[in-house]
Design a protein around this motif. Structure first.
Motif, PDB file in Angstrom:
ATOM      1  N   LYS A   1       0.803  -1.205   0.357  1.00 49.38           N
ATOM      2  CA  LYS A   1      -0.348   0.009   0.032  1.00 49.38           C
ATOM      3  C   LYS A   1       0.921   1.342  -0.270  1.00 49.38           C
ATOM      4  CE  LYS A   1      -2.064  -1.700   3.143  1.00 49.38           C
ATOM      5  NZ  LYS A   1      -3.322  -2.360   4.167  1.00 49.38           N
TER       6      LYS A   1
ATOM      7  N   VAL B   1       1.082  12.878 -23.204  1.00 51.51           N
ATOM      8  CA  VAL B   1       0.856  13.576 -24.223  1.00 51.51           C
ATOM      9  C   VAL B   1       0.585  12.227 -25.400  1.00 51.51           C
ATOM     10  CG1 VAL B   1       1.490  14.912 -25.877  1.00 51.51           C
ATOM     11  CG2 VAL B   1       0.885  15.928 -24.449  1.00 51.51           C
TER      12      VAL B   1
ATOM     13  N   ASN C   1       1.389   9.171 -24.182  1.00 59.90           N
ATOM     14  CA  ASN C   1       0.318   8.114 -23.826  1.00 59.90           C
ATOM     15  C   ASN C   1      -1.215   8.475 -25.068  1.00 59.90           C
ATOM     16  OD1 ASN C   1       2.243   7.548 -21.557  1.00 59.90           O
ATOM     17  ND2 ASN C   1       0.288   7.145 -19.722  1.00 59.90           N
ATOM     18  N   GLU C   2      -1.800   9.538 -25.257  1.00 56.07           N
ATOM     19  CA  GLU C   2      -2.583  10.264 -26.075  1.00 56.07           C
ATOM     20  C   GLU C   2      -2.586   9.489 -27.261  1.00 56.07           C
ATOM     21  OE1 GLU C   2      -6.047  11.012 -25.739  1.00 56.07           O
ATOM     22  OE2 GLU C   2      -5.968  10.800 -23.204  1.00 56.07           O
TER      23      GLU C   2
ATOM     24  N   GLU D   1      -1.733   5.977 -28.644  1.00 57.15           N
ATOM     25  CA  GLU D   1      -3.639   5.852 -27.903  1.00 57.15           C
ATOM     26  C   GLU D   1      -4.138   5.826 -29.490  1.00 57.15           C
ATOM     27  OE1 GLU D   1      -4.630   6.173 -24.031  1.00 57.15           O
ATOM     28  OE2 GLU D   1      -3.587   5.286 -23.406  1.00 57.15           O
ATOM     29  N   ASP D   2      -3.882   7.069 -29.826  1.00 57.64           N
ATOM     30  CA  ASP D   2      -4.705   7.494 -31.117  1.00 57.64           C
ATOM     31  C   ASP D   2      -5.077   6.281 -32.410  1.00 57.64           C
ATOM     32  OD1 ASP D   2      -5.895   9.713 -29.990  1.00 57.64           O
ATOM     33  OD2 ASP D   2      -4.166  11.234 -30.561  1.00 57.64           O
TER      34      ASP D   2
ATOM     35  N   ILE E   1      -5.158   2.588 -33.528  1.00 59.49           N
ATOM     36  CA  ILE E   1      -6.549   2.244 -33.470  1.00 59.49           C
ATOM     37  C   ILE E   1      -6.924   1.736 -35.022  1.00 59.49           C
ATOM     38  CG2 ILE E   1      -8.062   3.410 -31.992  1.00 59.49           C
ATOM     39  CD1 ILE E   1      -8.624   5.483 -34.032  1.00 59.49           C
TER      40      ILE E   1
ATOM     41  N   LEU F   1      -6.875   1.080 -44.706  1.00 59.02           N
ATOM     42  CA  LEU F   1      -7.533   1.412 -45.016  1.00 59.02           C
ATOM     43  C   LEU F   1      -7.718   3.278 -44.351  1.00 59.02           C
ATOM     44  CD1 LEU F   1     -10.517  -0.584 -45.020  1.00 59.02           C
ATOM     45  CD2 LEU F   1      -9.132   0.108 -47.401  1.00 59.02           C
ATOM     46  N   SER F   2      -7.637   3.445 -43.401  1.00 66.47           N
ATOM     47  CA  SER F   2      -7.869   4.247 -42.414  1.00 66.47           C
ATOM     48  C   SER F   2      -6.025   4.700 -42.042  1.00 66.47           C
ATOM     49  CB  SER F   2      -8.694   3.877 -41.218  1.00 66.47           C
ATOM     50  OG  SER F   2      -9.622   3.530 -41.246  1.00 66.47           O
ATOM     51  N   GLN F   3      -5.836   5.900 -41.477  1.00 57.67           N
ATOM     52  CA  GLN F   3      -4.656   6.687 -41.242  1.00 57.67           C
ATOM     53  C   GLN F   3      -5.604   7.522 -40.158  1.00 57.67           C
ATOM     54  OE1 GLN F   3      -4.640   8.238 -45.126  1.00 57.67           O
ATOM     55  NE2 GLN F   3      -4.210   6.032 -45.748  1.00 57.67           N
ATOM     56  N   ALA F   4      -4.181   7.856 -39.011  1.00 54.68           N
ATOM     57  CA  ALA F   4      -3.928   8.555 -38.207  1.00 54.68           C
ATOM     58  C   ALA F   4      -2.647   8.872 -38.206  1.00 54.68           C
ATOM     59  CB  ALA F   4      -4.315   7.436 -36.922  1.00 54.68           C
ATOM     60  N   LYS F   5      -2.629  10.627 -37.608  1.00 56.91           N
ATOM     61  CA  LYS F   5      -1.693  11.524 -37.324  1.00 56.91           C
ATOM     62  C   LYS F   5      -1.469  12.353 -36.003  1.00 56.91           C
ATOM     63  CE  LYS F   5      -1.022  14.509 -40.188  1.00 56.91           C
ATOM     64  NZ  LYS F   5      -1.235  15.500 -41.745  1.00 56.91           N
ATOM     65  N   VAL F   6      -0.657  12.133 -35.536  1.00 56.42           N
ATOM     66  CA  VAL F   6      -0.686  12.985 -34.063  1.00 56.42           C
ATOM     67  C   VAL F   6       0.527  14.400 -34.486  1.00 56.42           C
ATOM     68  CG1 VAL F   6      -0.752  13.878 -31.581  1.00 56.42           C
ATOM     69  CG2 VAL F   6      -1.725  11.350 -32.882  1.00 56.42           C
ATOM     70  N   GLU F   7       0.367  15.393 -34.370  1.00 54.81           N
ATOM     71  CA  GLU F   7       1.199  16.554 -34.828  1.00 54.81           C
ATOM     72  C   GLU F   7       1.414  17.292 -33.383  1.00 54.81           C
ATOM     73  OE1 GLU F   7       0.332  18.381 -39.355  1.00 54.81           O
ATOM     74  OE2 GLU F   7      -1.256  17.913 -37.981  1.00 54.81           O
ATOM     75  N   MET F   8       2.730  17.624 -32.992  1.00 54.33           N
ATOM     76  CA  MET F   8       3.091  18.201 -31.805  1.00 54.33           C
ATOM     77  C   MET F   8       4.418  19.217 -32.730  1.00 54.33           C
ATOM     78  SD  MET F   8       3.293  15.392 -29.040  1.00 54.33           S
ATOM     79  CE  MET F   8       3.248  13.829 -30.306  1.00 54.33           C
TER      80      MET F   8
END
Lengths: 246, 246, 246
Positions: free
Chosen positions: C82, C138, C140-141, C144-145, C148, C170-177
């Protein structure tokens, strides 16, 4: 087309609920709203969804557009939206739907537009003898109550009373509601119809977008549930009745 | 028979715990209490449950009644009770147990009374050399501690010390407790006995109905755990020892 | 050897994260720190963990010691700690690691020291062209983005921009910082490399021990993630790149 939501909640929750009933569907984007009308694959339930242009902070559309999409893929992207993200929907020239989430940084997703052979669904014209309005939480509790004894449930109304009742092989459950401050019941005749608990359990998630639900039915006739937030969003479901000797 | 509880918590939690050990059981309803004495199917553990008539806001009973029931079905209904629901138990002429939950609306469930061939269980007379009283949370933690190394655990007491200890193939765990403000230990002789962790894990859920637990045991002798809230409820368990060379 | 931690959190969380990547490992206990360097069984990722002696309230060690241990077993024991337990590590003469947790009572666990044939891991010398520092949440997100849409993800940097991007079928994802108050980006050249999302998902749990993460990479070169709390703990990961045509 460029549509921006400052509050992605209504779209996010609605897509999550709809994708539990329908895999692929066609959105119609017009000057007034984004609209979806779809049947579940078993042809037992219809979903009608309308997100009004007034919900959007930016609603730029030259001409009406139809966008067919895989709802599960869309749901996964929507889940990534945080309550304060700005959500933008655009169409790119390559026939993709672009979803942009803007919070502390910018996250861009794109999804392929699909072909849907299915013809356009028509919303049936229905006349109901009973209309009931209850807090969404009350309907949720009632459906969960009866779920423990049976797979189908009877909706019964007479005068100012509305009862949800289920009979299992051995056990029974019954939830009785009376007209009151937050419950309004209007039954022209005594009415009674049976519906699938499995479908109802999916539909009551509509409580996530509205605090009240309107319930419409007649004897051995379809049920309609309507969740509505004025000037913003409307999510309603039509569910075929079960024949009495199910 | 008509029995009403303003606070369904004690009945709800107890049924949930008991149904983890026993599938079907017979309740005896007398002027003083609702009582249940049952063995688990493997004949390793006994449950004794008593809900006193003083817990009820209405306790109307003409003559003693025995009600045998499927506890899993009863648990499912009990789960639907919210903390402030009025819970009423009645018997209907068709040999059903009627459970009514009254909150904002009225929900009625009924369950068949079943036949139980099993003869009445007698509570064995036991004499223990050790008695320990600890906060329920302390016993919970100790059982969860030893659970990670072995399937059986030794309870050991001497003077003012009480130890729970387990040995796995390679690892060991030991929890030592000493007499203190909230721990009372009375050991007439040095005592040591082994018990099944699997059963203990089910029994320690008694912590949901009482903040303290009384622990009784002797060398190679049954264990008794007693959870009690004065004037309301008593839930106790008797667990057969494991032979030392398990 | 006797080492005592008043705040078991750093050790507890680190062991939990490391055991997701490595089953068995060797800790080196020196005057300065407890240190672990280990490869995952697939030889794709290296973990480097250092818990400084200054984190301990008692750090008594006569000579350097090596302790090889099963990390899953250790994790299970650590989970029982604990937040305010005093945690003590000792070696017993029988070649066991003794872990004592002292809260309201004393709980003692012991674990066998194992033999590890594996030779000592050397930390490779790496030179990176890009270094980025972002809040752990940031990263982490972002992971996780992109999770998918695909199983591998590209890390791309140029000037003051850092992008995490993934392409599914078929899909794309992009995170810009972009460089900002809490995001620092230094890219000597344009760099781009791909890494496994599955491994990244395990590594970003490092956010449990530090609010910021340093990210180092170069084109088609290993990635290094470093979670550090000054004067206390350092947990870093080196991850092999995926070849571009994965």
């Amino acid at each position: 087309m460029k549509l921006t939501l400052a509050e992605p909640k209504y779209l996010k929750e609605s897509i999550s609920i709809i994708s539990d009933l329908v895999n692929e569907a066609r959105f119609k984007v017009t000057k007034e709203s984004i609209e979806l009308v779809a049947m579940d694959p078993a042809n037992v339930a219809m979903v009608i969804f309308k997100l009004l242009s007034s919900t959007f902070t930016e609603y730029d559309i030259k001409k009406d557009v139809e966008i067919a999409i895989n709802l599960n893929n869309l749901k996964q992207i929507m889940r990534r939206a945080k309550p304060n993200d700005m959500l933008t929907l655009e169409l790119d020239p390559d026939n993709k739907l672009i979803i942009r989430l803007k919070g502390n940084n910018v996250r861009t997703f794109n999804l392929p537009i699909i072909e849907l052979d299915e013809k356009e669904q028509k919303i049936p014209e229905l006349k109901f003898s009973v209309s009931v309005k209850v807090p969404s939480a009350v309907l949720n509790e009632a459906v969960e109550d009866v779920d423990i004894v049976a797979e189908s449930v009877a909706f019964i109304a007479q005068d100012k009373e509305f009862t949800i009742s289920a009979e299992g092989d051995l056990s029974q459950a019954k939830v009785e509601m009376k007209e009151g401050d937050d419950i309004k019941i209007k039954a022209n005749d005594k009415a009674r119809a049976k519906y699938s608990v499995e479908y109802l359990k999916k539909m009551i998630s509509g409580s996530k977008i509205a605090d009240e639900v309107s319930i419409y039915f007649s004897t051995d006739y379809p049920l309609k549930l309507e969740y509505k937030t004025v000037d913003k969003v409307m999510l309603s479901f039509i569910l075929a009745p079960r024949v009495e000797n199910d």
